[in-house]
Design a protein around this motif. Structure first.
Motif, PDB file in Angstrom:
ATOM      1  N   THR A 315       3.519   3.482   6.642  1.00 33.95           N
ATOM      2  CA  THR A 315       2.091   3.523   6.316  1.00 33.95           C
ATOM      3  C   THR A 315       1.712   2.586   5.186  1.00 33.95           C
ATOM      4  OG1 THR A 315       2.490   5.418   4.847  1.00 33.95           O
ATOM      5  CG2 THR A 315       1.829   5.898   7.114  1.00 33.95           C
ATOM      6  N   PHE A 316       2.698   2.050   4.467  1.00 35.58           N
ATOM      7  CA  PHE A 316       2.415   1.118   3.364  1.00 35.58           C
ATOM      8  C   PHE A 316       3.542   0.097   3.319  1.00 35.58           C
ATOM      9  CE2 PHE A 316       2.319  -0.269  -1.095  1.00 35.58           C
ATOM     10  CZ  PHE A 316       0.977  -0.539  -1.242  1.00 35.58           C
ATOM     11  N   PRO A 317       3.219  -1.196   3.269  1.00 36.47           N
ATOM     12  CA  PRO A 317       4.273  -2.220   3.371  1.00 36.47           C
ATOM     13  C   PRO A 317       5.270  -2.152   2.224  1.00 36.47           C
ATOM     14  CG  PRO A 317       2.157  -3.198   2.726  1.00 36.47           C
ATOM     15  CD  PRO A 317       1.874  -1.781   3.120  1.00 36.47           C
ATOM     16  N   ARG A 318       6.550  -2.264   2.562  1.00 38.52           N
ATOM     17  CA  ARG A 318       7.587  -2.187   1.524  1.00 38.52           C
ATOM     18  C   ARG A 318       7.504  -3.340   0.546  1.00 38.52           C
ATOM     19  NH1 ARG A 318      10.928  -1.032   5.868  1.00 38.52           N
ATOM     20  NH2 ARG A 318      12.062  -2.985   5.651  1.00 38.52           N
ATOM     21  N   TRP A 319       7.096  -4.514   1.038  1.00 36.05           N
ATOM     22  CA  TRP A 319       7.048  -5.663   0.140  1.00 36.05           C
ATOM     23  C   TRP A 319       6.044  -5.466  -0.988  1.00 36.05           C
ATOM     24  CZ3 TRP A 319       2.186  -7.518  -0.157  1.00 36.05           C
ATOM     25  CH2 TRP A 319       1.351  -7.373   0.952  1.00 36.05           C
ATOM     26  N   ALA A 320       5.099  -4.547  -0.805  1.00 34.86           N
ATOM     27  CA  ALA A 320       4.104  -4.278  -1.850  1.00 34.86           C
ATOM     28  C   ALA A 320       4.578  -3.214  -2.834  1.00 34.86           C
ATOM     29  CB  ALA A 320       2.791  -3.838  -1.209  1.00 34.86           C
ATOM     30  N   MET A 321       5.730  -2.597  -2.566  1.00 33.51           N
ATOM     31  CA  MET A 321       6.274  -1.582  -3.464  1.00 33.51           C
ATOM     32  C   MET A 321       7.042  -2.252  -4.610  1.00 33.51           C
ATOM     33  SD  MET A 321       7.838   1.149  -0.733  1.00 33.51           S
ATOM     34  CE  MET A 321       6.842   1.773   0.637  1.00 33.51           C
ATOM     35  N   PRO A 322       7.244  -1.559  -5.745  1.00 39.48           N
ATOM     36  CA  PRO A 322       8.108  -2.091  -6.804  1.00 39.48           C
ATOM     37  C   PRO A 322       9.507  -2.370  -6.264  1.00 39.48           C
ATOM     38  CG  PRO A 322       6.891  -0.169  -7.577  1.00 39.48           C
ATOM     39  CD  PRO A 322       6.636  -0.265  -6.102  1.00 39.48           C
ATOM     40  N   TRP A 323      10.190  -3.329  -6.870  1.00 35.73           N
ATOM     41  CA  TRP A 323      11.485  -3.771  -6.343  1.00 35.73           C
ATOM     42  C   TRP A 323      12.488  -2.632  -6.250  1.00 35.73           C
ATOM     43  CZ3 TRP A 323      15.813  -3.048  -9.290  1.00 35.73           C
ATOM     44  CH2 TRP A 323      15.628  -2.829 -10.662  1.00 35.73           C
ATOM     45  N   TYR A 324      12.450  -1.691  -7.228  1.00 34.60           N
ATOM     46  CA  TYR A 324      13.431  -0.609  -7.200  1.00 34.60           C
ATOM     47  C   TYR A 324      13.153   0.347  -6.048  1.00 34.60           C
ATOM     48  CZ  TYR A 324       9.587   1.047 -10.184  1.00 34.60           C
ATOM     49  OH  TYR A 324       8.337   1.328 -10.705  1.00 34.60           O
ATOM     50  N   ASP A 325      11.887   0.515  -5.671  1.00 29.23           N
ATOM     51  CA  ASP A 325      11.568   1.347  -4.506  1.00 29.23           C
ATOM     52  C   ASP A 325      12.010   0.671  -3.212  1.00 29.23           C
ATOM     53  OD1 ASP A 325      10.459   3.439  -5.935  1.00 29.23           O
ATOM     54  OD2 ASP A 325       8.452   2.576  -5.932  1.00 29.23           O
ATOM     55  N   GLN A 326      11.930  -0.648  -3.180  1.00 29.82           N
ATOM     56  CA  GLN A 326      12.384  -1.364  -1.989  1.00 29.82           C
ATOM     57  C   GLN A 326      13.888  -1.184  -1.787  1.00 29.82           C
ATOM     58  OE1 GLN A 326      10.869  -5.434  -1.569  1.00 29.82           O
ATOM     59  NE2 GLN A 326       9.269  -4.985  -3.059  1.00 29.82           N
ATOM     60  N   TYR A 327      14.644  -1.196  -2.889  1.00 25.42           N
ATOM     61  CA  TYR A 327      16.085  -0.974  -2.779  1.00 25.42           C
ATOM     62  C   TYR A 327      16.381   0.467  -2.382  1.00 25.42           C
ATOM     63  CZ  TYR A 327      17.406  -5.538  -4.611  1.00 25.42           C
ATOM     64  OH  TYR A 327      17.610  -6.884  -4.762  1.00 25.42           O
ATOM     65  N   TYR A 328      15.608   1.411  -2.918  1.00 25.20           N
ATOM     66  CA  TYR A 328      15.807   2.812  -2.558  1.00 25.20           C
ATOM     67  C   TYR A 328      15.565   3.012  -1.060  1.00 25.20           C
ATOM     68  CZ  TYR A 328      15.480   7.896  -2.637  1.00 25.20           C
ATOM     69  OH  TYR A 328      15.685   9.228  -2.388  1.00 25.20           O
TER      70      TYR A 328
END
Length: 394
Positions: A315-328
């Motif tokens: 529902t929300f693009p990962r690339w727009a998340m903080p880098w640590y959330d993308q790794y999680y």
């Protein structure tokens, strides 16, 4: 080989006889499948409550109002006379948006002076706000073009020439893969599969350490002839077979009943679903082998699986998340599954487009299963030592 067969049959008997297993793995999934599908049974967001504030009261504003009334997404429920009234109705939840036609709207258009139409939306309801905006924008653009076109034609200009001036650039839009913005078609398969990740991990999380609760660990040791590999492989196959039963329910009952799903992509869906199942079962086995305490392992499994839908990018693009959330997000199998699922299921692309995602799911298996075996071997070694000590004592 016989040891593996013994474990498979034994595990199926445990799943069908122990409430903690058959509720989690067979009853809850079906209930969730129907629950998710029923939530979005309307499929599309239509007839969103909408208000009109018309200070112009001109033929142009009435024409725009008529066009708004033709939009399925909108239902004009009230007329207002001030901005304060608009805000009050939005705060009370009585409307999701409103439009303001300013005084002298028609006069400004005919005299080629700029005029601003204001749209109010409740952005706290993000998706309805976007649908309201889309419907109103189409009407305002179409309506303003039509007004200019009528004026030019009245001057004697040919219609094709007038159209070229009134609307010099024509935009064609194509909505691919979900052209009607069907919530049920889009969200339900995603919700069902993220639910299956949680169910698979929790179910397999109980596969090993729950043997201590039922005081059957020594029996498991004897059935497997002390082979950790036989235990992990046998229980994995047993749990995978149960996941296939749920897959049959999904594509054979739920999807046809609610007329959703991409039937042409069922085979590819099965392949990536199986890889997800294997990855999730491997994670569950790892947690089960790591912690003897069932409550602790359950807390770990829930902590790990609960945010999967949020972090997956559905529902929300990962690339727009903080880098640590993308790794999680990358340490959850559902993320890789979803990337491949969009390609081979929603888009119905050939499997080669999702090979990278398949590899990531296989990586979970390559790491989790050997680690689970090493951890569980310690528990089997303790039983082996007990038996050897008892033999010596005799």
């Amino acid at each position: 080989m016989n040891a593996i067969k013994n474990i498979i049959v034994r595990e199926w008997k445990r799943i069908l006889s122990l409430k903690v297993f058959y509720l989690v793995m067979l009853v809850v999934p079906v209930a969730l499948f129907f629950f998710y599908a029923l939530i979005y049974q309307k499929q599309e967001a239509k007839n969103l409550a909408f208000a009109v504030w018309d200070e112009d009261q001109s033929p142009v504003s009435r024409e725009l109002l008529f066009l708004l009334e033709q939009k399925e997404a909108l239902q004009i429920t009230t007329r207002v006379s001030s901005e304060a009234e608009v805000k009050k109705l939005i705060q009370e939840g009585k409307i999701l948006g409103a439009i303001h036609f300013p005084a002298n709207l028609q006069k400004n258009i005919y005299s080629r002076h700029p005029s601003t139409v204001t749209l109010y939306t409740n952005a706290a309801a993000l998706v309805p706000a976007k649908l309201v905006y889309k419907a109103v924008a189409e009407v305002v653009i179409t309506g303003s073009t039509g007004v200019i076109l009528q004026k030019l034609v009245k001057t004697g200009m040919k219609s094709d020439r007038a159209m070229a001036i009134a609307n010099p650039i024509s935009l064609n839009t194509y909505q691919l893969y979900n052209p009607t913005y069907n919530y049920q078609e889009y969200l339900v398969p995603g919700l069902i599969t993220v639910g299956m990740q949680m169910i698979l991990i929790i179910g397999s999380m109980l596969a090993l350490n729950y043997e201590w609760v039922t005081e059957t660990m020594h029996e498991l040791y004897d059935s497997s002839r002390g082979s950790v590999v036989a235990v992990i492989v046998g229980k994995t196959i047993a749990h995978l077979a149960i996941s296939w039963i749920n897959f049959i329910i999904i594509v054979g009952v739920i999807f046809p009943f609610f007329d959703i799903g991409v039937s042409a992509a069922t085979g590819k869906f099965f392949i990536i679903y199986t890889l997800l199942s294997l990855a999730c079962i491997g994670i569950g086995m790892f947690i089960s082998a790591l912690f003897k305490d069932v409550m602790l392992s359950g807390d770990v499994a829930l902590f790990y699986t609960s945010p999967a839908f949020v972090f997956s990018g559905f529902t929300f693009p990962r690339w727009a998340m903080p880098w640590y959330d993308q790794y999680y997000a990358l340490i959850m199998p559902y993320t890789s599954f979803l990337d491949g699922f969009f390609k081979v299921y929603y888009m119905n692309l050939p499997l080669k487009y999702a090979l990278g995602d398949f590899s990531k799911l296989l990586l979970f298996c390559a790491v989790m299963y050997p680690t689970a075996m090493l951890l569980f071997k310690r528990q089997f070694n303790s039983i082996k030592n007990e038996k050897e000590t008892a033999t010596i004592a005799d």
